[in-house]
Design an enzyme around this catalytic site. Structure first.
Site, PDB file in Angstrom:
ATOM      1  CB  CYS A 193       5.470  19.597  -7.361  1.00 52.97           C
ATOM      2  SG  CYS A 193       6.810  18.980  -8.385  1.00 52.97           S
ATOM      3  CG  HIS A 249      -1.963  -1.107   1.136  1.00 54.38           C
ATOM      4  ND1 HIS A 249      -2.707  -1.504   2.226  1.00 54.38           N
ATOM      5  CD2 HIS A 249      -2.341  -1.910   0.112  1.00 54.38           C
ATOM      6  CE1 HIS A 249      -3.513  -2.495   1.860  1.00 54.38           C
ATOM      7  NE2 HIS A 249      -3.298  -2.764   0.580  1.00 54.38           N
TER       8      HIS A 249
HETATM    9  N1  APR Z   1      -1.023  -7.715  17.642  1.00 56.17           N
HETATM   10  C1  APR Z   1      -1.618  -8.357  16.593  1.00 56.17           C
HETATM   11  N2  APR Z   1      -2.784  -7.958  16.030  1.00 56.17           N
HETATM   12  C2  APR Z   1      -3.375  -6.867  16.558  1.00 56.17           C
HETATM   13  C3  APR Z   1      -2.826  -6.137  17.647  1.00 56.17           C
HETATM   14  C4  APR Z   1      -1.597  -6.605  18.186  1.00 56.17           C
HETATM   15  N3  APR Z   1      -1.007  -5.986  19.230  1.00 56.17           N
HETATM   16  N4  APR Z   1      -3.665  -5.096  17.926  1.00 56.17           N
HETATM   17  C5  APR Z   1      -4.692  -5.171  17.037  1.00 56.17           C
HETATM   18  N5  APR Z   1      -4.526  -6.233  16.232  1.00 56.17           N
HETATM   19  C6  APR Z   1      -5.376  -6.672  15.124  1.00 56.17           C
HETATM   20  C7  APR Z   1      -6.833  -6.277  15.224  1.00 56.17           C
HETATM   21  O1  APR Z   1      -7.549  -7.279  15.948  1.00 56.17           O
HETATM   22  C8  APR Z   1      -7.251  -6.252  13.747  1.00 56.17           C
HETATM   23  O2  APR Z   1      -7.728  -7.531  13.333  1.00 56.17           O
HETATM   24  O3  APR Z   1      -4.898  -6.030  13.961  1.00 56.17           O
HETATM   25  C9  APR Z   1      -5.950  -5.959  13.005  1.00 56.17           C
HETATM   26  C10 APR Z   1      -5.912  -4.584  12.366  1.00 56.17           C
HETATM   27  O4  APR Z   1      -6.891  -4.570  11.358  1.00 56.17           O
HETATM   28  P1  APR Z   1      -7.129  -3.210  10.541  1.00 56.17           P
HETATM   29  O5  APR Z   1      -7.163  -2.060  11.480  1.00 56.17           O
HETATM   30  O6  APR Z   1      -8.270  -3.462   9.613  1.00 56.17           O
HETATM   31  O7  APR Z   1      -5.782  -3.029   9.686  1.00 56.17           O
HETATM   32  P2  APR Z   1      -5.395  -3.768   8.352  1.00 56.17           P
HETATM   33  O8  APR Z   1      -5.922  -5.148   8.319  1.00 56.17           O
HETATM   34  O9  APR Z   1      -3.925  -3.583   8.205  1.00 56.17           O
HETATM   35  O10 APR Z   1      -6.146  -2.875   7.235  1.00 56.17           O
HETATM   36  C11 APR Z   1      -5.869  -3.180   5.885  1.00 56.17           C
HETATM   37  O11 APR Z   1      -7.124  -1.224   5.214  1.00 56.17           O
HETATM   38  O12 APR Z   1      -7.550   0.945   5.873  1.00 56.17           O
HETATM   39  C12 APR Z   1      -6.898   0.176   4.930  1.00 56.17           C
HETATM   40  O13 APR Z   1      -4.981   0.627   3.672  1.00 56.17           O
HETATM   41  C13 APR Z   1      -5.419   0.420   4.987  1.00 56.17           C
HETATM   42  O14 APR Z   1      -3.568  -1.144   4.945  1.00 56.17           O
HETATM   43  C14 APR Z   1      -4.839  -0.877   5.529  1.00 56.17           C
HETATM   44  C15 APR Z   1      -5.874  -1.906   5.087  1.00 56.17           C
END
Ligand code: APR
Length: 252
Positions: A150, A120
């Site tokens: 820019c 990303h």
């Molecule tokens: N260790 C492991 N997992 C964790 C921890 C931790 N300490 N704390 C939270 N989590 C988990 C949460 O339970 C959740 O399932 O991390 C996950 C985060 O999920 P999201 O917030 O949805 O993040 P992500 O999956 O990376 O989102 C994907 O969505 O918003 C877009 O582009 C953005 O890259 C991002 C993509």
């Protein structure tokens, strides 16, 4: 009865090629908010207002205030033991390893990860919307300098991240899916596994007979498919996993 982390270590011992997929959860213990967890950013802000091409066109200053604020958090943050454990895994597996991250915070690189791709983009990358000028700028801007212009043509610079609805960087995507086809184990850490195409990678590994290890305190759509689920924070359980992998005696 072996514990889940011992089962995961045993699975890694039998792994030929390891794909690691990380999401915002691996940076949570570095103080970077996640998007969808219980106190996630998308519970307070609407991604359509901040992370889409339309939002940037409509209100570039607001979008830049959001990314500038996140840059400030990230610059104050440090990689945590979860990031560091993945560097040890990379050293253990050598060229039979690829780390694929959805995160734009650069904390994996700061921890020392090298065999990796950013699906990303990166929050410190900047691209001119007019002339295509690009630079890596690891700093925040003073409020009055937003949105940044820019230096080459004066056009609007945008953050070098993938907005919702945009295509992912082709080379990163190609490498990620090539690794997923080769991997016999996927270690999926800190992702809600709901955003595609990143979320397709663990299924790609599973579909050709590979196994999943999930690290997430909460359940996700992948949990039922995982051979082993480690329902703990990554910063706590990944160092244990690496120690067990390296110890001769699996009971250690
Ligand atoms: N260790 C492991 N997992 C964790 C921890 C931790 N300490 N704390 C939270 N989590 C988990 C949460 O339970 C959740 O399932 O991390 C996950 C985060 O999920 P999201 O917030 O949805 O993040 P992500 O999956 O990376 O989102 C994907 O969505 O918003 C877009 O582009 C953005 O890259 C991002 C993509």
């Amino acid at each position: 009865m072996t514990s889940p982390v011992e089962q995961a270590a045993e699975l890694l011992r039998r792994t030929r090629f390891l794909l690691v997929l990380t999401g915002a959860g691996i940076s949570a213990e570095s103080g970077i908010p996640t998007f969808r967890g219980k106190d996630g950013l998308w519970n307070r802000y609407d991604p359509q207002d901040l992370a889409t091409p339309e939002a940037l066109a409509r209100n570039p200053r607001l979008v830049w205030q959001w990314y500038n604020w996140r840059r400030g958090l990230i610059l104050k943050a440090r990689p945590n033991p979860g990031h560091e454990a993945l560097v040890h895994l990379e050293q253990h597996f050598g060229d039979r390893f690829l780390l694929v991250t959805q995160n734009v915070d650069g904390l994996h690189q700061r921890a020392g990860s090298q065999r990796m791709v950013e699906l990303h983009g990166n929050i410190f990358q900047e691209v001119c919307t007019r002339c295509g000028f690009e630079r890596y700028h690891e700093a925040t801007y003073p409020e009055e300098a937003l949105p940044p212009a820019c230096p080459q043509c004066g056009g609007l610079l945008r953050p070098g991240v993938v907005f919702f609805g945009e295509t992912l960087p082709e080379e990163a995507l190609r490498q990620a899916f090539a690794a997923a086809r080769q991997a016999d184990t996927a270690l999926v850490i800190g992702t809600s596994a709901v955003v595609y195409p990143a979320a397709a990678l663990p299924y790609e590994v599973k579909n050709h007979g590979g196994r999943l290890i999930e690290v997430n305190p909460e359940a996700t759509p992948l949990t039922s498919l995982a051979e082993v689920s480690l329902h703990e924070p990554a910063g706590r359980v990944l160092p244990r996993l690496v120690r067990l992998l390296h110890s001769r005696n699996p009971k250690a």
